[in-house]
Design a protein around this motif. Structure first.
Motif, short mmCIF file in Angstrom:
data_model
loop_
_atom_site.label_atom_id
_atom_site.label_comp_id
_atom_site.label_asym_id
_atom_site.label_seq_id
_atom_site.Cartn_x
_atom_site.Cartn_y
_atom_site.Cartn_z
N UNK A 39 -2.26 -0.54 -16.00
CA UNK A 39 -3.44 0.32 -15.88
C UNK A 39 -3.13 1.78 -16.13
N UNK A 40 -1.87 2.18 -15.94
CA UNK A 40 -1.53 3.61 -16.06
C UNK A 40 -0.53 3.90 -17.17
N UNK A 41 0.03 2.88 -17.78
CA UNK A 41 1.06 3.09 -18.81
C UNK A 41 0.52 3.92 -19.97
N UNK A 42 -0.67 3.55 -20.46
CA UNK A 42 -1.22 4.27 -21.60
C UNK A 42 -1.46 5.74 -21.27
N UNK A 43 -1.95 6.02 -20.04
CA UNK A 43 -2.21 7.40 -19.65
C UNK A 43 -0.92 8.22 -19.64
N UNK A 44 0.16 7.64 -19.10
CA UNK A 44 1.41 8.40 -19.04
C UNK A 44 1.99 8.60 -20.44
N UNK A 45 1.92 7.58 -21.27
CA UNK A 45 2.38 7.72 -22.66
C UNK A 45 1.60 8.82 -23.37
N UNK A 49 2.99 12.30 -25.05
CA UNK A 49 2.74 12.60 -26.46
C UNK A 49 2.01 13.93 -26.62
N UNK A 50 0.96 14.13 -25.82
CA UNK A 50 0.16 15.33 -25.98
C UNK A 50 0.92 16.59 -25.57
N UNK A 51 1.95 16.45 -24.72
CA UNK A 51 2.75 17.62 -24.35
C UNK A 51 3.38 18.25 -25.59
N UNK A 52 3.76 17.41 -26.54
CA UNK A 52 4.39 17.92 -27.76
C UNK A 52 3.41 18.73 -28.60
N UNK A 53 2.12 18.47 -28.43
CA UNK A 53 1.11 19.18 -29.21
C UNK A 53 0.95 20.63 -28.77
N UNK A 54 1.56 20.99 -27.64
CA UNK A 54 1.50 22.38 -27.19
C UNK A 54 2.42 23.29 -27.98
N UNK A 55 3.45 22.72 -28.61
CA UNK A 55 4.51 23.54 -29.21
C UNK A 55 4.00 24.56 -30.23
N UNK A 56 3.18 24.19 -31.21
CA UNK A 56 2.73 25.20 -32.19
C UNK A 56 1.98 26.36 -31.54
N UNK A 57 1.11 26.04 -30.58
CA UNK A 57 0.36 27.10 -29.91
C UNK A 57 1.23 28.01 -29.08
N UNK A 58 2.18 27.44 -28.37
CA UNK A 58 3.09 28.26 -27.57
C UNK A 58 3.95 29.15 -28.45
N UNK A 88 -7.80 22.47 -27.98
CA UNK A 88 -8.47 21.52 -28.88
C UNK A 88 -7.46 20.57 -29.50
N UNK A 89 -6.33 21.10 -29.96
CA UNK A 89 -5.29 20.26 -30.57
C UNK A 89 -4.73 19.26 -29.57
N UNK A 90 -4.49 19.72 -28.34
CA UNK A 90 -3.97 18.84 -27.31
C UNK A 90 -4.99 17.75 -26.98
N UNK A 94 -4.53 13.52 -27.12
CA UNK A 94 -4.60 12.70 -25.92
C UNK A 94 -5.06 13.43 -24.68
N UNK A 95 -5.03 14.77 -24.71
CA UNK A 95 -5.57 15.55 -23.61
C UNK A 95 -4.58 15.82 -22.50
N UNK A 96 -5.06 16.55 -21.50
CA UNK A 96 -4.24 16.93 -20.36
C UNK A 96 -3.55 18.26 -20.56
N UNK A 97 -2.83 18.70 -19.55
CA UNK A 97 -1.95 19.88 -19.60
C UNK A 97 -2.68 21.22 -19.71
N UNK A 98 -3.96 21.28 -19.39
CA UNK A 98 -4.67 22.55 -19.56
C UNK A 98 -4.05 23.65 -18.69
N UNK A 99 -3.81 23.35 -17.42
CA UNK A 99 -3.22 24.35 -16.54
C UNK A 99 -1.82 24.74 -16.99
N UNK A 100 -1.02 23.74 -17.40
CA UNK A 100 0.33 24.02 -17.87
C UNK A 100 0.32 24.86 -19.13
N UNK A 101 -0.63 24.60 -20.02
CA UNK A 101 -0.73 25.38 -21.25
C UNK A 101 -0.88 26.86 -20.95
N UNK A 102 -1.79 27.22 -20.06
CA UNK A 102 -2.03 28.64 -19.80
C UNK A 102 -0.88 29.27 -19.02
#
Length: 277
Positions: A39-45, A49-58, A88-90, A94-102
């Motif tokens: 039930x939670x494997x897909x969410x954690x994966x 994955x989406x954490x890597x999408x922060x790199x260009x913006x950072x 938007x890219x994140x 897959x989403x998530x990480x809004x607080x961590x992004x800022x």
């Protein structure tokens, strides 16, 4: 265009975020145990994955700060625009990480403005950037800002404007636990609990209200007062807190993002023994 230095800062920030995701057991938060449950494997994966999408913006945030050379209203507006584009890219990844992004975005920018500063100085320096209003921000308040106003909580904006006090507390907790002989996992968990024990987490306020927030804060303090996660009593208190938060579906996500910020600053070469020499 970003430089190798900007890209390196972005990679370090993403590594800190994925390091936070890999930490377990995190009370009420996604961690590797989710990979064992269908039930939670897909969410954690998806989060990994989406954490890597922060790199260009950072990297773009670091480059903007490096070009500006100082904290200005123009830089604050540029960081805001980059951050919203990265959100938007994140989301597409897959989403998530809004607080961590800022949190990571402000910290990466502060490092780029003063590459030789130590971790605590960098956190404090974010006040210079966050002091300016983001003129390009949407006029419609976010859920986090609405909760901040409703309950008088500092929220993400207040944390940045105060120089990330909880990031600094997490850094102190890391140092204290390591000095006491804790493992790296135990030190990081103690740092997370230190943040949880006092942070006015707007996500928790939204889900559980003020009473729920105080209950979570008290639970985190209980683990630390029992000696921290390196002790048998502390580990037992952590297990009880973890079970309780998962049962209630209460997630202290704000604390997780600030821990990622502390792990990023802790990883910078200037904070290593060689860099401090």
């Amino acid at each position: 265009m970003t430089s190798r230095e900007d890209d390196a800062l972005a990679r370090a920030a993403v590594a800190a975020l994925t390091g936070q995701l890999a930490l377990a057991p995190k009370p009420g938060l996604p961690d590797p145990r989710d990979l064992d449950a269908r039930s939670t494997r897909r969410e954690h994966d998806s989060l990994r994955w989406s954490a890597k999408a922060l790199a260009p913006g950072l990297a773009a945030m670091a480059a903007a700060a490096r070009r500006a050379g100082e904290a200005t209203p123009v830089l604050r507006a540029e960081l805001g625009a980059i951050g919203r584009s990265t959100e938007h890219s994140v989301g597409l990844a897959g989403g998530g990480h809004k607080g961590a992004l800022w949190a990571l975005g402000f910290l990466v920018a502060a490092v780029a403005l003063d590459p030789g500063a130590k971790a605590r100085e960098i956190a404090v320096n974010t006040r210079k950037i966050a002091a300016f209003n983001d003129k390009g921000a949407p006029r419609r308040p976010s859920r986090g800002s609405s909760i901040s106003v409703k309950y008088g909580a500092a929220g993400a904006r207040g944390e940045a404007r105060a120089g990330f006090p909880h990031v600094r507390r997490a850094l102190d907790a890391l140092a204290t636990a390591r000095k006491a002989g804790a493992t790296e996992t135990q030190a990081r968990l103690d740092a997370l609990l230190t943040v949880m024990s006092t942070l006015q987490d707007t996500e928790l306020l939204h889900i559980a209200g003020p009473l729920g927030l105080r209950q979570v804060q008290a639970g985190a303090r209980g683990v630390l007062e029992a000696g921290g996660t390196a002790t048998e009593a502390g580990a037992g208190a952590l297990a009880a807190l973890d079970a309780d938060l998962h049962a209630r579906a209460w997630s202290p996500r704000g604390s997780a993002g600030l821990l990622a910020g502390a792990l990023f600053l802790d990883s910078l070469p200037v904070n290593s023994p060689a860099g401090a020499a």
